[in-house]
Design a protein around this motif. Structure first.
Motif, PDB file in Angstrom:
ATOM      1  N   TYR A  93      -7.130   4.507   1.379  1.00  0.00           N
ATOM      2  CA  TYR A  93      -7.492   3.544   0.348  1.00  0.00           C
ATOM      3  C   TYR A  93      -6.495   3.648  -0.799  1.00  0.00           C
ATOM      4  O   TYR A  93      -6.227   4.748  -1.312  1.00  0.00           O
ATOM      5  CB  TYR A  93      -8.908   3.809  -0.138  1.00  0.00           C
ATOM      6  CG  TYR A  93      -9.952   3.333   0.846  1.00  0.00           C
ATOM      7  CD1 TYR A  93     -10.174   4.027   2.038  1.00  0.00           C
ATOM      8  CD2 TYR A  93     -10.701   2.172   0.617  1.00  0.00           C
ATOM      9  CE1 TYR A  93     -11.102   3.581   2.959  1.00  0.00           C
ATOM     10  CE2 TYR A  93     -11.631   1.731   1.531  1.00  0.00           C
ATOM     11  CZ  TYR A  93     -11.831   2.438   2.705  1.00  0.00           C
ATOM     12  OH  TYR A  93     -12.744   1.993   3.629  1.00  0.00           O
ATOM     13  N   TYR A  94      -5.962   2.496  -1.186  1.00  0.00           N
ATOM     14  CA  TYR A  94      -4.939   2.419  -2.223  1.00  0.00           C
ATOM     15  C   TYR A  94      -5.430   1.599  -3.408  1.00  0.00           C
ATOM     16  O   TYR A  94      -6.130   0.594  -3.244  1.00  0.00           O
ATOM     17  CB  TYR A  94      -3.669   1.758  -1.681  1.00  0.00           C
ATOM     18  CG  TYR A  94      -2.980   2.493  -0.567  1.00  0.00           C
ATOM     19  CD1 TYR A  94      -3.282   2.220   0.763  1.00  0.00           C
ATOM     20  CD2 TYR A  94      -2.021   3.465  -0.840  1.00  0.00           C
ATOM     21  CE1 TYR A  94      -2.645   2.884   1.799  1.00  0.00           C
ATOM     22  CE2 TYR A  94      -1.372   4.136   0.184  1.00  0.00           C
ATOM     23  CZ  TYR A  94      -1.691   3.836   1.500  1.00  0.00           C
ATOM     24  OH  TYR A  94      -1.050   4.499   2.513  1.00  0.00           O
ATOM     25  N   CYS A  95      -4.977   1.970  -4.550  1.00  0.00           N
ATOM     26  CA  CYS A  95      -5.226   1.245  -5.785  1.00  0.00           C
ATOM     27  C   CYS A  95      -3.951   0.507  -6.177  1.00  0.00           C
ATOM     28  O   CYS A  95      -2.848   1.050  -6.034  1.00  0.00           O
ATOM     29  CB  CYS A  95      -5.617   2.263  -6.855  1.00  0.00           C
ATOM     30  SG  CYS A  95      -5.832   1.630  -8.508  1.00  0.00           S
ATOM     31  N   ASN A  96      -4.118  -0.722  -6.628  1.00  0.00           N
ATOM     32  CA  ASN A  96      -2.968  -1.512  -7.066  1.00  0.00           C
ATOM     33  C   ASN A  96      -3.266  -2.120  -8.434  1.00  0.00           C
ATOM     34  O   ASN A  96      -4.391  -2.533  -8.705  1.00  0.00           O
ATOM     35  CB  ASN A  96      -2.675  -2.628  -6.065  1.00  0.00           C
ATOM     36  CG  ASN A  96      -1.552  -3.535  -6.538  1.00  0.00           C
ATOM     37  OD1 ASN A  96      -1.787  -4.505  -7.258  1.00  0.00           O
ATOM     38  ND2 ASN A  96      -0.333  -3.219  -6.141  1.00  0.00           N
ATOM     39  N   ALA A  97      -2.273  -2.186  -9.273  1.00  0.00           N
ATOM     40  CA  ALA A  97      -2.457  -2.790 -10.593  1.00  0.00           C
ATOM     41  C   ALA A  97      -1.234  -3.592 -10.982  1.00  0.00           C
ATOM     42  O   ALA A  97      -0.165  -3.456 -10.372  1.00  0.00           O
ATOM     43  CB  ALA A  97      -2.732  -1.702 -11.638  1.00  0.00           C
ATOM     44  N   GLY A  98      -1.421  -4.412 -11.978  1.00  0.00           N
ATOM     45  CA  GLY A  98      -0.333  -5.273 -12.427  1.00  0.00           C
ATOM     46  C   GLY A  98      -0.350  -6.634 -11.784  1.00  0.00           C
ATOM     47  O   GLY A  98       0.548  -7.446 -12.001  1.00  0.00           O
ATOM     48  N   GLY A  99      -1.374  -6.896 -10.978  1.00  0.00           N
ATOM     49  CA  GLY A  99      -1.463  -8.173 -10.286  1.00  0.00           C
ATOM     50  C   GLY A  99      -2.382  -9.151 -10.982  1.00  0.00           C
ATOM     51  O   GLY A  99      -2.754  -8.971 -12.142  1.00  0.00           O
ATOM     52  N   SER A 100      -2.758 -10.186 -10.235  1.00  0.00           N
ATOM     53  CA  SER A 100      -3.636 -11.202 -10.806  1.00  0.00           C
ATOM     54  C   SER A 100      -4.431 -11.876  -9.705  1.00  0.00           C
ATOM     55  O   SER A 100      -4.007 -11.923  -8.552  1.00  0.00           O
ATOM     56  CB  SER A 100      -2.819 -12.242 -11.583  1.00  0.00           C
ATOM     57  OG  SER A 100      -1.908 -12.878 -10.724  1.00  0.00           O
ATOM     58  N   TYR A 101      -5.599 -12.386 -10.095  1.00  0.00           N
ATOM     59  CA  TYR A 101      -6.436 -13.146  -9.183  1.00  0.00           C
ATOM     60  C   TYR A 101      -6.270 -14.631  -9.448  1.00  0.00           C
ATOM     61  O   TYR A 101      -6.221 -15.077 -10.592  1.00  0.00           O
ATOM     62  CB  TYR A 101      -7.913 -12.775  -9.353  1.00  0.00           C
ATOM     63  CG  TYR A 101      -8.253 -11.444  -8.751  1.00  0.00           C
ATOM     64  CD1 TYR A 101      -8.233 -10.296  -9.530  1.00  0.00           C
ATOM     65  CD2 TYR A 101      -8.560 -11.325  -7.409  1.00  0.00           C
ATOM     66  CE1 TYR A 101      -8.510  -9.058  -8.975  1.00  0.00           C
ATOM     67  CE2 TYR A 101      -8.842 -10.098  -6.842  1.00  0.00           C
ATOM     68  CZ  TYR A 101      -8.813  -8.963  -7.631  1.00  0.00           C
ATOM     69  OH  TYR A 101      -9.085  -7.750  -7.076  1.00  0.00           O
ATOM     70  N   TYR A 102      -6.179 -15.379  -8.343  1.00  0.00           N
ATOM     71  CA  TYR A 102      -6.283 -16.826  -8.416  1.00  0.00           C
ATOM     72  C   TYR A 102      -7.489 -17.191  -7.570  1.00  0.00           C
ATOM     73  O   TYR A 102      -7.444 -17.074  -6.341  1.00  0.00           O
ATOM     74  CB  TYR A 102      -5.013 -17.521  -7.912  1.00  0.00           C
ATOM     75  CG  TYR A 102      -5.126 -19.018  -7.990  1.00  0.00           C
ATOM     76  CD1 TYR A 102      -5.310 -19.776  -6.835  1.00  0.00           C
ATOM     77  CD2 TYR A 102      -5.077 -19.679  -9.205  1.00  0.00           C
ATOM     78  CE1 TYR A 102      -5.439 -21.142  -6.892  1.00  0.00           C
ATOM     79  CE2 TYR A 102      -5.206 -21.053  -9.277  1.00  0.00           C
ATOM     80  CZ  TYR A 102      -5.392 -21.785  -8.121  1.00  0.00           C
ATOM     81  OH  TYR A 102      -5.536 -23.149  -8.185  1.00  0.00           O
ATOM     82  N   VAL A 103      -8.551 -17.586  -8.231  1.00  0.00           N
ATOM     83  CA  VAL A 103      -9.862 -17.775  -7.592  1.00  0.00           C
ATOM     84  C   VAL A 103     -10.219 -16.435  -6.950  1.00  0.00           C
ATOM     85  O   VAL A 103     -10.431 -15.454  -7.670  1.00  0.00           O
ATOM     86  CB  VAL A 103      -9.856 -18.922  -6.576  1.00  0.00           C
ATOM     87  CG1 VAL A 103     -11.288 -19.226  -6.123  1.00  0.00           C
ATOM     88  CG2 VAL A 103      -9.258 -20.179  -7.204  1.00  0.00           C
ATOM     89  N   ASP A 104     -10.283 -16.321  -5.663  1.00  0.00           N
ATOM     90  CA  ASP A 104     -10.664 -15.059  -5.036  1.00  0.00           C
ATOM     91  C   ASP A 104      -9.517 -14.396  -4.301  1.00  0.00           C
ATOM     92  O   ASP A 104      -9.724 -13.471  -3.522  1.00  0.00           O
ATOM     93  CB  ASP A 104     -11.828 -15.290  -4.061  1.00  0.00           C
ATOM     94  CG  ASP A 104     -13.115 -15.627  -4.780  1.00  0.00           C
ATOM     95  OD1 ASP A 104     -13.910 -16.421  -4.234  1.00  0.00           O
ATOM     96  OD2 ASP A 104     -13.330 -15.119  -5.901  1.00  0.00           O
ATOM     97  N   THR A 105      -8.308 -14.857  -4.542  1.00  0.00           N
ATOM     98  CA  THR A 105      -7.145 -14.259  -3.909  1.00  0.00           C
ATOM     99  C   THR A 105      -6.416 -13.365  -4.893  1.00  0.00           C
ATOM    100  O   THR A 105      -6.110 -13.786  -6.008  1.00  0.00           O
ATOM    101  CB  THR A 105      -6.194 -15.340  -3.392  1.00  0.00           C
ATOM    102  OG1 THR A 105      -6.881 -16.146  -2.428  1.00  0.00           O
ATOM    103  CG2 THR A 105      -4.965 -14.715  -2.729  1.00  0.00           C
TER     104      THR A 105
END
Length: 122
Positions: A93-105
């Motif tokens: 299991y990995y954690c990721n940050a710095g991203g963004s959600y567009y609706v549920d993606t």
């Protein structure tokens, strides 16, 4: 450079629960969205859950009802509680940050942790 550190994995029996933790070296969890991924042996990495910077949880349909994400205050850590574990939950299991959600993606960001192994025995 943001550092993410996952912890909490281990060997558990089917039906038990486990809480994973993702700690960040700065306040990235309130500056961007984050996601939890898992990668089982021989399979592609898949997104399973996450949280928007304002705290809105997101879940893949396959884990809804068993996975619960939460955050300790505004800076984290971010927790992923997995209930009623199944052998098919076995993965890193990995954690990721710095991203963004567009609706549920979730569009993953640049920052990844090293991963924590979850092994579920039947």
């Amino acid at each position: 450079q943001v550092q993410l550190v996952e912890s909490g994995g281990g060997l558990v029996q089917a039906g038990e629960s486990l809480t994973l933790s993702c700690a960040a070296s700065d306040n990235i969890f309130i500056r961007s969205d984050m996601g939890w991924y898992r990668q089982a042996p021989g399979k592609e990495r898949e997104w399973v859950a996450g949280m928007k910077s304002l705290g809105t949880p997101k879940y893949a349909d396959s884990v809804k009802g068993r996975f619960t994400i939460s955050r300790a205050g505004t800076y984290g850590p971010v927790y992923l509680r997995i209930s009623r574990l199944k052998p098919e939950d076995t993965a890193v299991y990995y954690c990721n940050a710095g991203g963004s959600y567009y609706v549920d993606t979730f569009f993953a960001g640049d920052y990844w942790g090293q991963g924590t192994q979850v092994t579920v025995s039947s």
